[in-house]
Design an enzyme around this catalytic site. Structure first.
Site, mmCIF file in Angstrom:
data_model
loop_
_atom_site.group_PDB
_atom_site.id
_atom_site.type_symbol
_atom_site.label_atom_id
_atom_site.label_comp_id
_atom_site.label_asym_id
_atom_site.label_seq_id
_atom_site.Cartn_x
_atom_site.Cartn_y
_atom_site.Cartn_z
ATOM 1 C CD GLU A 177 -6.596 5.936 2.869
ATOM 2 O OE1 GLU A 177 -5.617 5.735 3.596
ATOM 3 O OE2 GLU A 177 -6.505 6.033 1.620
ATOM 4 C CG ASP B 21 -2.171 0.899 0.995
ATOM 5 O OD1 ASP B 21 -2.168 1.693 0.031
ATOM 6 O OD2 ASP B 21 -3.122 0.824 1.800
HETATM 7 C C1 BGC Z 1 -5.126 3.208 0.505
HETATM 8 C C2 BGC Z 1 -5.386 2.130 -0.502
HETATM 9 C C3 BGC Z 1 -5.299 2.684 -1.894
HETATM 10 C C4 BGC Z 1 -3.978 3.380 -2.091
HETATM 11 C C5 BGC Z 1 -3.824 3.990 -3.464
HETATM 12 C C6 BGC Z 1 -3.894 3.995 0.196
HETATM 13 O O1 BGC Z 1 -3.791 5.102 1.015
HETATM 14 O O2 BGC Z 1 -5.008 2.624 1.786
HETATM 15 O O3 BGC Z 1 -6.642 1.555 -0.270
HETATM 16 O O4 BGC Z 1 -5.464 1.644 -2.818
HETATM 17 O O5 BGC Z 1 -3.850 4.406 -1.145
HETATM 18 O O6 BGC Z 1 -4.627 5.099 -3.628
HETATM 19 C C1 BGC Z 2 -3.615 9.922 -2.292
HETATM 20 C C2 BGC Z 2 -4.339 8.674 -1.948
HETATM 21 C C3 BGC Z 2 -3.554 7.944 -0.945
HETATM 22 C C4 BGC Z 2 -3.207 8.850 0.236
HETATM 23 C C5 BGC Z 2 -2.335 8.150 1.207
HETATM 24 C C6 BGC Z 2 -3.349 10.741 -1.057
HETATM 25 O O1 BGC Z 2 -2.646 11.905 -1.383
HETATM 26 O O2 BGC Z 2 -4.373 10.672 -3.177
HETATM 27 O O3 BGC Z 2 -4.538 7.860 -3.059
HETATM 28 O O4 BGC Z 2 -4.278 6.854 -0.536
HETATM 29 O O5 BGC Z 2 -2.589 10.016 -0.162
HETATM 30 O O6 BGC Z 2 -1.909 8.990 2.234
#
Ligand code: BGC
Ligand code: BGC
Length: 669
Positions: free
Chosen positions: A540, A349
């Site tokens: 998140e 991830d």
């Molecule tokens: C998330 C994932 C996601 C990834 C890419 C992460 O922060 O936990 O679910 O697929 O970002 O965007």
């Molecule tokens: C991205 C997400 C990712 C996240 C993780 C964001 O800036 O757009 O895809 O999951 O950062 O911290």
């Protein structure tokens, strides 16, 4: 699959040459001459003059689509330098990498993070962008196509104009795996038609504590329900052998495992529960966290899996010994790859490797040795390549591990048909956001609505009754779509093509409609009130109860979004109170990613109560059940607590005393 560079049956046409190449690569490796950036440079005899002779004998075996994937992988692997192999194991973010970087480093993959879109955020704009990265990949020595990944977690949500389905929590409420498969298939079609061949979905998280900001990404609290919905993997990938179709994408069950099972208060930084620690026995972990991965892998053949940011702490070992999933070789290699027989690849991830204790090289080494095959390194992809190269050269990561990882990645690229058709097949481009697709989404919305209270059979509503519509979420398509829509966090001002709940109501009724978001307008005493309340978007840990504030989207005008508390805002409560006191009868629809507290005094004033979840772009699906065009059939995918203090609360708990139990849902005729 455990191909080694020396296997001779991998090279049916010229075994000796293949073996020589492999030896060349190994020798160069040992001598330390193969380093970062060597991908485009001649590093092995393969690009030496002898290559012309090979050409005369026809194409290399790996370019022959009639050979098995296994043979093609072995052949290709035997031709690759260490730098080329490590390049394949590396994924960068589109905003930080150029097609030239893909050529220089031989990057295996590019992703779009949430909200990371091309300047022209249209289907064509996406396809052109992905194809430009593909140009970069095809300019490399071996022309290994690049794989492009996105989070199409409720439709291809980053793309303006895509069909946006209800988030998983609503799909769980439908109890309809066939519909979930269909929705996933449509998502796959819209995604692949615009370039990306890889989806970081479905979330097979089992949300056990609704204070978790990712609860809406979960199909529900029951591992059985989530296991049924693992059929989404087949919706994305098709049946075995269909991955190369122009309407299929590689699926990624995530986040392996226990992401929905972390203990409140164990998270790092400002998060309160997301990415925290799962503290259970091995038996409970198997039952509540691992269960959905069995069908996802064995039945539906998922091609990739993403580990969880969270840590696992087996209670029998004593609290205080948590291990990050990205470092968990017992679970990633022992359970996922060996016991479950997962033959796809593990994608870390977003900077998940950075959360492993130790210095950078230790983090990289630990993750790869634990079983991570490709690293999502949005910005630090060069540093990843350097570190992994050093670790291999020092003998701390074996060539066998590298070859295993690369073989897994290449196998999926062959299965996707990328070597035959590297560029976007645009034949389904016009179907993005089509009427047909929106019709299915609308059906999913209607089926996801859960009727919790229906005093005096207020529902279904008469089409002739005068209506009074109020509430913060009645006419806000950004709020009803939630996070992962145009931007990572989603937003109240993220306007997408579609229909709001109010618009759906207006289309359905023949009676007068008074609209007043804050219920400031007088409420006619003969009117039926419809108050649509609920949450504003989040993603998140920003959705964790008591978590951090978010104020980075331009649409927020610098005003931080409220810290989440699973309660109705004061304004929403006032609107419900006023309308339900003054109207002839009233219906309240809660648009949210999880259950919200409904104070008893307020609940007693409400005649009809509906859990609407996060319906997405087709708000008219809500109107379909409100006015009886469709029946209410949805059932709660999670327990609805009386108060947030009851969390975590799940069906089967000893002292289970919810407001509405798991599985509850009234029906209309
Ligand atoms: C998330 C994932 C996601 C990834 C890419 C992460 O922060 O936990 O679910 O697929 O970002 O965007
Ligand atoms: C991205 C997400 C990712 C996240 C993780 C964001 O800036 O757009 O895809 O999951 O950062 O911290």
């Amino acid at each position: 699959m455990d191909a080694t560079p020396r296997s001779t049956d991998a090279a049916p046409r010229s075994p000796s040459r293949r073996a020589a190449l492999a030896l060349g690569a190994v020798t160069a490796l040992v001598a330390g001459t193969v380093g970062v950036g060597a991908a485009a440079a001649p590093a092995t005899p393969a690009s030496a003059p002898g290559h012309a002779a090979a050409k005369d004998r026809g194409k290399p075996a790996y370019l022959n689509p009639r050979l098995s994937t296994e043979k093609r992988v072995k052949d290709l692997l035997s031709r690759m330098t260490l730098a080329e192999k490590i390049g394949q194991m590396t994924q960068a973010e589109r905003a930080n990498a150029t097609p030239a970087d893909v050529t220089e480093l031989g990057l295996g993959s590019i992703l779009s993070g949430g909200g990371s879109v091309p300047a022209d955020n249209s289907p064509e704009g996406w396809a052109d962008m992905v194809d430009a990265f593909q140009d970069g990949a095809l300019a490399t020595r071996l022309k290994i196509p690049v794989l492009y990944g996105v989070d199409a977690v409720h439709g291809h949500g980053n793309l303006y104009g895509a069909t946006v389905f209800p988030h998983n929590i609503g799909l769980g409420a439908t109890r309809d795996p066939k519909l979930v498969e269909k929705a996933a298939h449509i998502t796959a079609e819209e995604t692949r038609a615009t370039g990306p061949q890889w989806n970081f979905a479905p979330c097979l998280c089992v949300a056990r504590d609704d204070r978790w900001g990712r609860t809406y990404e979960s199909f529900g609290e029951s591992p059985r329900l989530v296991s049924q919905m693992a059929v989404a993997v087949r919706g994305f990938q098709g049946r075995r052998g269909q991955l190369d179709n122009p309407d299929r994408v590689l699926a990624t069950p995530k986040h392996f495992a226990g992401d929905g099972l972390t203990t409140f208060g164990t998270a790092a930084g400002d998060y309160t529960i997301d990415q925290g620690i799962t503290i259970v026995s091995r038996q409970e972990f198997a039952r509540l966290a691992l269960a959905p991965y069995w069908p996802a892998i064995q039945r539906y053949g998922a091609g990739s899996v993403m580990p969880s940011f969270s840590s696992v702490d087996w209670t029998e070992d004593g609290v205080g010994n948590p291990l990050k999933m990205h470092a968990h070789s017992e679970l990633l290699t022992g359970v996922l790859k060996r016991r479950m027989g997962f033959d796809g690849f593990v994608i870390s991830d977003w900077e998940g490797i950075h959360q492993i204790p130790g210095d950078w090289n230790t983090q990289v080494r630990t993750a790869i040795n634990a079983g991570v095959d490709m690293a999502m390194e949005p910005a630090q992809f060069r540093q990843f390549i350097t570190a992994l190269t050093e670790e291999v050269e020092a003998g701390r990561v074996s060539m066998r591990r590298i070859d295993d990882a690369v073989s897994r990645i290449l196998a999926q690229k062959f299965e996707l048909g990328l070597f035959e058709k590297p560029y976007t097949d645009r034949r389904h481009l016009d179907e993005v956001g089509s009427r047909q697709h929106r019709k299915v989404a609308r059906e999913a919305v209607a089926k996801s609505q859960v009727l919790l209270k229906n005093r005096g059979r207020v529902l279904p509503l008469s089409k002739r009754a005068p209506l009074y519509v109020a509430g913060s979420n009645a006419d806000n398509i950004g709020n009803q779509a939630g996070g992962w829509t145009l931007t990572w966090q989603g937003g109240s001002t993220n306007v997408i093509p579609g229909t709001t709940i109010l618009e759906g109501i207006e289309d359905a009724t023949r009676g007068d409609v008074t609209v007043s978001e804050t219920a400031a307008e007088p409420v006619p005493s003969d009117a039926t009130g419809v108050v649509v309340v609920g949450e504003t978007p989040y993603a998140e840990g920003f959705g964790d109860v008591g978590g951090p504030q978010w104020a980075y989207d331009p649409g927020d005008n610098g005003v931080p979004r409220p810290v989440k508390d699973m309660k109705l805002s004061a304004a929403d409560q006032q609107a419900v109170d006023k309308v339900c006191t003054q109207a002839a009868e009233c219906v309240v629809i809660v648009v949210s990613g999880r259950p919200l507290e409904i104070p008893p005094a307020l609940l007693s004033k409400i005649d009809g109560l509906v859990a609407g979840w996060l319906p997405g772009s087709e708000g008219d699906g809500v109107a379909d059940v409100l006015f009886g065009k469709k029946r209410f059939t949805g059932r709660l995918p999670v327990t609805w607590p009386r108060s947030v203090d009851q969390e975590p609360i799940n069906v089967g708990d000893a002292d289970y005393d919810p407001l509405y139990p798991y599985g509850f849902g009234l029906r209309t005729r």
